[in-house]
Design an enzyme around this catalytic site. Structure first.
Site, PDB file in Angstrom:
ATOM      1  N   ASN B 154       0.807  -1.295  -0.069  1.00  0.00           N
ATOM      2  CA  ASN B 154       0.129  -0.030   0.006  1.00  0.00           C
ATOM      3  C   ASN B 154       0.802   1.352  -0.065  1.00  0.00           C
ATOM      4  OD1 ASN B 154       0.070  -1.510   2.403  1.00  0.00           O
ATOM      5  ND2 ASN B 154       0.069   0.588   3.310  1.00  0.00           N
ATOM      6  N   ALA B 203     -14.041  -2.979  -0.961  1.00  0.00           N
ATOM      7  CA  ALA B 203     -14.481  -2.327  -1.989  1.00  0.00           C
ATOM      8  C   ALA B 203     -14.072  -0.816  -2.069  1.00  0.00           C
ATOM      9  CB  ALA B 203     -15.984  -2.320  -1.523  1.00  0.00           C
ATOM     10  N   HIS B 204     -13.632  -0.121  -0.979  1.00  0.00           N
ATOM     11  CA  HIS B 204     -13.518   1.301  -0.956  1.00  0.00           C
ATOM     12  C   HIS B 204     -11.914   1.606  -1.594  1.00  0.00           C
ATOM     13  CE1 HIS B 204     -10.485   2.113   2.395  1.00  0.00           C
ATOM     14  NE2 HIS B 204     -10.925   0.967   2.865  1.00  0.00           N
ATOM     15  N   THR B 243     -25.979  -9.705   9.690  1.00  0.00           N
ATOM     16  CA  THR B 243     -26.790  -9.408   8.535  1.00  0.00           C
ATOM     17  C   THR B 243     -26.082  -8.833   7.528  1.00  0.00           C
ATOM     18  OG1 THR B 243     -28.821  -9.200   9.992  1.00  0.00           O
ATOM     19  CG2 THR B 243     -28.662  -7.982   7.679  1.00  0.00           C
ATOM     20  N   CYS B 328       6.345  12.563  11.388  1.00  0.00           N
ATOM     21  CA  CYS B 328       5.633  14.019  11.865  1.00  0.00           C
ATOM     22  C   CYS B 328       3.981  13.814  11.447  1.00  0.00           C
ATOM     23  CB  CYS B 328       6.140  15.055  11.238  1.00  0.00           C
ATOM     24  SG  CYS B 328       7.711  15.423  11.566  1.00  0.00           S
TER      25      CYS B 328
END
Ligand SMILES: Cc1ncc(COP(=O)(O)O)c(C=O)c1O
Ligand code: FES
Lengths: 137, 404
Positions: B154, B203-204, B243, B328
């Protein structure tokens, strides 16, 4: 994190950026911090025969708050006597710039830089070194 | 027309694609049924939508729809995979192998597993950010039950040799889990060809909504099971109760469908912009690209601008939303552990910016970003005592820096 207007102002228009001749007897240099820690501040003062600070310059590698703290420090130093300068406390910088708690160490660095510069000046001029406050970084 | 600020932090999260939102809307309004309600139309509608999303996702990663377990995101999927395998396969062993450069959503569950009596080996990466396959083989013991290596990182976008890793795992009869949060929807990911047994994604990070993700769990050759980490109604084949987030799942499904359809064209365009950005920014003196540029996601560039500090730099490029490996910017005041794992010195880690492009990034935005970064670096170097010393030829390592 949002910066205060004063930090943004000093960051955008830093006062007294530059370098004084460190070989001169009337100039005191304080280099504090370390590249590994992400902050290095160099603050210099020029002192006249009456112990008045006539000029102050800085360069800083660090975050916006560190740049603002050192810029503000140089503003405050000019015109002060060395003894008055010694009394500058990092919390006054914190207050003036409205620094959040995580940025207090940036102001501590500025205070250390002032004291280190004064000590450098003192040693150069045959005065005894003052005891340095412990860095709380 | 340029709107400021420009979003270049797409490894943190991506904007929702309007096509995804459109697909989700009905399930946030009239079609609000519970997918587990078996006795009326509201429930059937919801279940149908979830099943369709499973197919869309399965088609993107080449698996069976039955192998998709919906979760609240990659963090939950990582936890479920690691802790779930650790519990389920306790009789086979207790040793897991992973990388030091994994996301915290993998490293922290591993620490938890160590507290529970498990053993975890954290492999170092080389200066490009890549795993050493020989070290991986040597780390395997007869107690090893799982190898967990992220698909793509990432922070630097480096893609690990997934097929080679899975081949080693298979040969030794060990399960292979990959956190593919940054890869799925961006580059071709094929669980069959890649030999993946479990895979987490979210998903995001692929133009879908926040708060929904999935764990792929292989059902054949071998049949993999994980112990549920949340007990309740027994949803998702008993592996994840709760759910189902129907609108979110519909969004993930639609995002997967679009990714499959647009990936090639998107990648071509985005990679060209990324390469141009990187080419221009590395004309700046003393700038360095972090991590492998050969095995890398097409939309990421992580660059260190020596002698300027990352957070100060981010403040200077206030019209750009980017992120930095600088201490920082982190609560811990430690610079990025990923960059440090590449062997970067602390000062270079402090000086890094990560640029993450998306399918919505434009050439105009890249032009602006290039100028903006160049200006800010130049301005901050004027302010930097380290830059001055460098220019005077002073070796920074020769200075005794104040200890703190
Ligand atoms: C590699 C990786 N794993 C896991 C996560 C966590 O994902 P989520 O926000 O869906 O929990 C992220 C996102 O920050 C990531 O980049
Ligand atoms: S110099 Fe690191 S937070 Fe200010």
């Amino acid at each position: 994190m949002a910066y205060s207007d004063k930090v943004i102002d000093h960051y955008t228009n830093p006062r007294n950026v530059g370098t004084l001749d460190k070989a001169k007897k009337s100039v005191g240099t304080g280099l504090v911090g370390a590249p590994e820690c992400g902050d290095v501040m160099r603050l210099q003062i020029e002192v006249d025969e009456n112990q008045v600070i006539t000029d102050a310059k800085f360069k800083t590698f660090g975050c916006g708050s560190a740049i603002a703290s050192s810029s503000l420090a140089t503003e405050w130093l000019k015109g002060k006597t060395v003894d008055e300068a010694l009394a500058i406390d990092n919390m006054a910088i914190v207050e003036e710039l409205a620094l959040p708690p995580v940025k207090i160490h940036c102001s501590v660095l500025a205070e250390d830089a002032i004291k280190t510069a004064i000590n450098d000046y003192r040693v150069k001029n045959g005065l005894p070194e003052l005891e340095m406050p412990k860095s709380h970084h | 027309m340029l709107t400021l600020p420009i979003y270049l932090d797409n490894n943190a999260t991506t904007p929702l694609d309007p096509r995804v939102l459109e697909a989700m809307m009905p399930y946030m309004t009239n079609m609000f049924g519970n997918a587990a309600s078996r006795n009326h139309a509201f429930g059937w509608q919801a279940e149908e939508a979830v099943d369709y999303a499973r197919e869309q996702i399965a088609s993107l990663i080449n698996c069976s729809p039955k192998e998709i377990i919906f979760t609240s995101g990659a963090t939950e999927s990582d936890n479920l995979a690691l802790k779930g395998v650790f519990e389920m396969y306790a009789s086979k062993g207790n040793h897991i192998i992973t990388l030091t450069t994994e996301h915290k959503a993998v490293l922290d569950p591993c620490k938890h597993i160590e507290k529970m009596g498990g053993k975890v080996t954290y492999l170092q990466v080389d200066e490009k950010g890549l795993i050493d396959l020989k070290e991986l083989e040597e780390a395997i013991t007869d107690k090893t039950i799982l190898i967990s290596v992220m698909y793509a990182n990432n922070e630097i976008g480096v893609i690990q040799p997934i097929r080679e890793i899975s081949a080693i795992a298979k040969k030794r009869g060990i399960l292979f889990f990959t956190d593919a949060t940054q890869a799925v929807g961006k580059i071709p990911v094929d669980v069959e060809a890649d030999g993946i047994d479990l895979m987490a994604f979210s998903a995001h990070k692929m133009y879908g909504p926040k708060g929904v993700g999935a764990l792929y769990v292989r059902r054949k050759n071998p049949r993999v099971k994980v112990t549920a980490q949340m007990d309740g109604g027994g949803h998702e084949r008993g592996m994840r109760s709760g759910t189902l987030n129907v609108p979110g799942i519909v969004g993930l499904g639609k995002a997967a469908e679009i990714a499959k359809q647009d990936m090639e064209a998107d990648t071509k365009r985005i990679a060209a912009m990324r390469d141009r950005l990187e080419r221009e920014l590395t004309t700046i003196e003393e700038s360095y690209v972090n991590g492998s540029t050969e095995h890398r996601l097409p939309h990421v560039s992580n660059i260190s601008f020596k002698y300027v500090e990352g957070e100060g730099l981010m403040m200077g490029v206030k019209d750009l939303a980017v992120s930095s490996g600088s201490a920082c910017t982190s609560a811990s005041l430690e610079p990025s552990y990923v960059l440090k794992a590449l062997g970067l010195s602390d000062d270079l880690a402090h000086s890094s910016l990560r640029f993450g492009l998306s399918r919505f990034t434009t050439d105009e935005e890249i032009d602006y970003a290039i100028d903006h970064v160049k200006e800010a670096v130049a301005k901050l170097r004027e302010l930097s005592p380290l830059w001055e010393m460098f220019k005077e030829g002073i070796d920074l390592n020769s200075i005794e820096w104040a200890e703190h």
